[in-house]
Write a protein that holds these residues in place. Structure first.
Motif, PDB file in Angstrom:
ATOM      1  N   MET A   1      24.270  55.578  10.253  1.00  0.00           N
ATOM      2  CA  MET A   1      23.710  55.095   8.998  1.00  0.00           C
ATOM      3  C   MET A   1      24.864  55.044   7.994  1.00  0.00           C
ATOM      4  O   MET A   1      25.248  56.063   7.439  1.00  0.00           O
ATOM      5  CB  MET A   1      22.593  56.025   8.524  1.00  0.00           C
ATOM      6  CG  MET A   1      21.406  56.059   9.477  1.00  0.00           C
ATOM      7  SD  MET A   1      20.173  57.333   9.091  1.00  0.00           S
ATOM      8  CE  MET A   1      19.677  56.869   7.438  1.00  0.00           C
TER       9      MET A   1
ATOM     10  N   TRP B   1      22.891  52.973   4.729  1.00  0.00           N
ATOM     11  CA  TRP B   1      21.502  52.537   4.961  1.00  0.00           C
ATOM     12  C   TRP B   1      20.661  53.185   3.882  1.00  0.00           C
ATOM     13  O   TRP B   1      20.450  54.394   3.891  1.00  0.00           O
ATOM     14  CB  TRP B   1      21.053  52.969   6.349  1.00  0.00           C
ATOM     15  CG  TRP B   1      19.694  52.516   6.750  1.00  0.00           C
ATOM     16  CD1 TRP B   1      18.562  53.289   6.801  1.00  0.00           C
ATOM     17  CD2 TRP B   1      19.303  51.219   7.218  1.00  0.00           C
ATOM     18  NE1 TRP B   1      17.503  52.550   7.247  1.00  0.00           N
ATOM     19  CE2 TRP B   1      17.926  51.271   7.511  1.00  0.00           C
ATOM     20  CE3 TRP B   1      19.967  50.013   7.399  1.00  0.00           C
ATOM     21  CZ2 TRP B   1      17.219  50.170   7.985  1.00  0.00           C
ATOM     22  CZ3 TRP B   1      19.273  48.921   7.874  1.00  0.00           C
ATOM     23  CH2 TRP B   1      17.914  49.011   8.164  1.00  0.00           C
TER      24      TRP B   1
ATOM     25  N   MET C   1      23.944  50.804  10.905  1.00  0.00           N
ATOM     26  CA  MET C   1      22.898  50.435   9.982  1.00  0.00           C
ATOM     27  C   MET C   1      23.516  50.397   8.595  1.00  0.00           C
ATOM     28  O   MET C   1      24.163  51.356   8.179  1.00  0.00           O
ATOM     29  CB  MET C   1      21.771  51.470  10.022  1.00  0.00           C
ATOM     30  CG  MET C   1      21.108  51.632  11.389  1.00  0.00           C
ATOM     31  SD  MET C   1      20.042  53.100  11.543  1.00  0.00           S
ATOM     32  CE  MET C   1      18.864  52.874  10.240  1.00  0.00           C
TER      33      MET C   1
ATOM     34  N   ARG D   1      17.608  53.580   3.134  1.00  0.00           N
ATOM     35  CA  ARG D   1      16.195  53.779   3.460  1.00  0.00           C
ATOM     36  C   ARG D   1      16.047  55.147   4.108  1.00  0.00           C
ATOM     37  O   ARG D   1      16.920  55.565   4.879  1.00  0.00           O
ATOM     38  CB  ARG D   1      15.700  52.726   4.455  1.00  0.00           C
ATOM     39  CG  ARG D   1      15.896  51.289   4.063  1.00  0.00           C
ATOM     40  CD  ARG D   1      15.044  50.822   2.930  1.00  0.00           C
ATOM     41  NE  ARG D   1      13.636  51.035   3.201  1.00  0.00           N
ATOM     42  CZ  ARG D   1      12.683  51.035   2.278  1.00  0.00           C
ATOM     43  NH1 ARG D   1      12.996  50.813   1.022  1.00  0.00           N
ATOM     44  NH2 ARG D   1      11.436  51.227   2.592  1.00  0.00           N
TER      45      ARG D   1
ATOM     46  N   SER E   1      23.012  48.631   4.385  1.00  0.00           N
ATOM     47  CA  SER E   1      22.195  47.920   3.410  1.00  0.00           C
ATOM     48  C   SER E   1      23.017  47.161   2.385  1.00  0.00           C
ATOM     49  O   SER E   1      22.493  46.297   1.696  1.00  0.00           O
ATOM     50  CB  SER E   1      21.301  48.904   2.641  1.00  0.00           C
ATOM     51  OG  SER E   1      20.389  49.539   3.491  1.00  0.00           O
TER      52      SER E   1
ATOM     53  N   ASN F   1      24.814  60.127   9.573  1.00  0.00           N
ATOM     54  CA  ASN F   1      24.733  59.542   8.234  1.00  0.00           C
ATOM     55  C   ASN F   1      25.974  59.936   7.446  1.00  0.00           C
ATOM     56  O   ASN F   1      26.518  61.023   7.631  1.00  0.00           O
ATOM     57  CB  ASN F   1      23.486  60.065   7.502  1.00  0.00           C
ATOM     58  CG  ASN F   1      23.299  59.405   6.145  1.00  0.00           C
ATOM     59  OD1 ASN F   1      23.408  58.193   6.001  1.00  0.00           O
ATOM     60  ND2 ASN F   1      23.010  60.210   5.128  1.00  0.00           N
TER      61      ASN F   1
ATOM     62  N   VAL G   1      21.149  45.227   9.520  1.00  0.00           N
ATOM     63  CA  VAL G   1      21.063  45.234   8.062  1.00  0.00           C
ATOM     64  C   VAL G   1      19.601  45.045   7.666  1.00  0.00           C
ATOM     65  O   VAL G   1      18.812  44.490   8.429  1.00  0.00           O
ATOM     66  CB  VAL G   1      21.940  44.130   7.421  1.00  0.00           C
ATOM     67  CG1 VAL G   1      23.409  44.350   7.745  1.00  0.00           C
ATOM     68  CG2 VAL G   1      21.508  42.742   7.843  1.00  0.00           C
ATOM     69  N   ASN G   2      19.261  45.522   6.477  1.00  0.00           N
ATOM     70  CA  ASN G   2      17.890  45.342   5.995  1.00  0.00           C
ATOM     71  C   ASN G   2      17.821  44.440   4.762  1.00  0.00           C
ATOM     72  O   ASN G   2      16.730  44.139   4.299  1.00  0.00           O
ATOM     73  CB  ASN G   2      17.225  46.697   5.710  1.00  0.00           C
ATOM     74  CG  ASN G   2      17.887  47.443   4.577  1.00  0.00           C
ATOM     75  OD1 ASN G   2      19.105  47.438   4.442  1.00  0.00           O
ATOM     76  ND2 ASN G   2      17.098  48.112   3.764  1.00  0.00           N
TER      77      ASN G   2
END
Length: 187
Positions: free
Chosen positions: A80, A83, A1, A85, A3, A101, A30-31
């Motif tokens: 993560m 990421w 994940m 979020r 960003s 993470n 991806v966001n």
């Protein structure tokens, strides 16, 4: 994940392909449309999906979509890697003890956003990065691996971030291997 730029994502792919991590990056999510991580995935030939948080009615629904995507790709460990979020119990519960993470500080110091800026503002002489398991409290999960980075007198946000990021690229594959080993998977 991911960003953003995706440098930690690429470090994981390179660790896998170089034989340093006995794993495969099966999917990148991806966001942010068009982010650097997406471009890296395309260049590296890694499947990717966009799950834009701005199009989801809630964090829980975003995380439900992520769980579905990861299960569809037969993912064992979720990482993560930048990421930006906060995730919900929906994702945390689906990948309990398997959600890693990377954070740019020596946790528990400087949790949350802009850890590098927090460290500079606090005037510390040592900071670093932490790979940890994700729990419901932000940046509070069990620590897997840490690396220390000195804060130099002439450091600014960019120079300190760059040195921390080099250490993130080193410790994140180790954290993934540790997580896989704890699950009984070959790491």
């Amino acid at each position: 994940m991911a960003s953003g730029s995706g440098s930690n994502f690429e470090a994981l792919v390179q660790a896998c392909r170089g034989g340093h991590l006995h794993a495969e990056v099966a999917l990148l999510v991806v966001n942010n449309p068009g982010c650097g991580a997406q471009a890296r995935a395309e260049r590296l030939g890694v499947p990717w999906q966009l799950h834009d948080h701005r199009t989801q009615p809630s964090r829980e629904q975003l995380d439900q979509a992520l769980v579905k995507a990861f299960r569809g790709a037969a993912v064992d460990v979720v990482v993560m890697a930048g990421w930006m979020r906060v995730v919900t119990p929906t994702l945390i519960g689906a990948f309990a003890e398997r959600l890693v993470n990377i954070h740019p500080s020596l946790l528990p110091s400087f949790r949350g956003l802009d850890a590098v800026g927090q460290a500079l503002a606090a005037g510390v002489t040592l900071t670093g990065c932490t790979a940890h398991l994700v729990c419901e409290e932000v940046d509070a999960g069990r620590i897997l691996v840490q690396a220390a980075v000195p804060v130099l007198s002439d450091d600014d946000h960019a120079s300190l971030s760059a040195r921390i990021q080099r250490q993130e690229h080193r410790i994140l594959p180790l954290a993934v291997a540790l997580t896989a080993q704890q699950l009984g998977e070959p790491g």
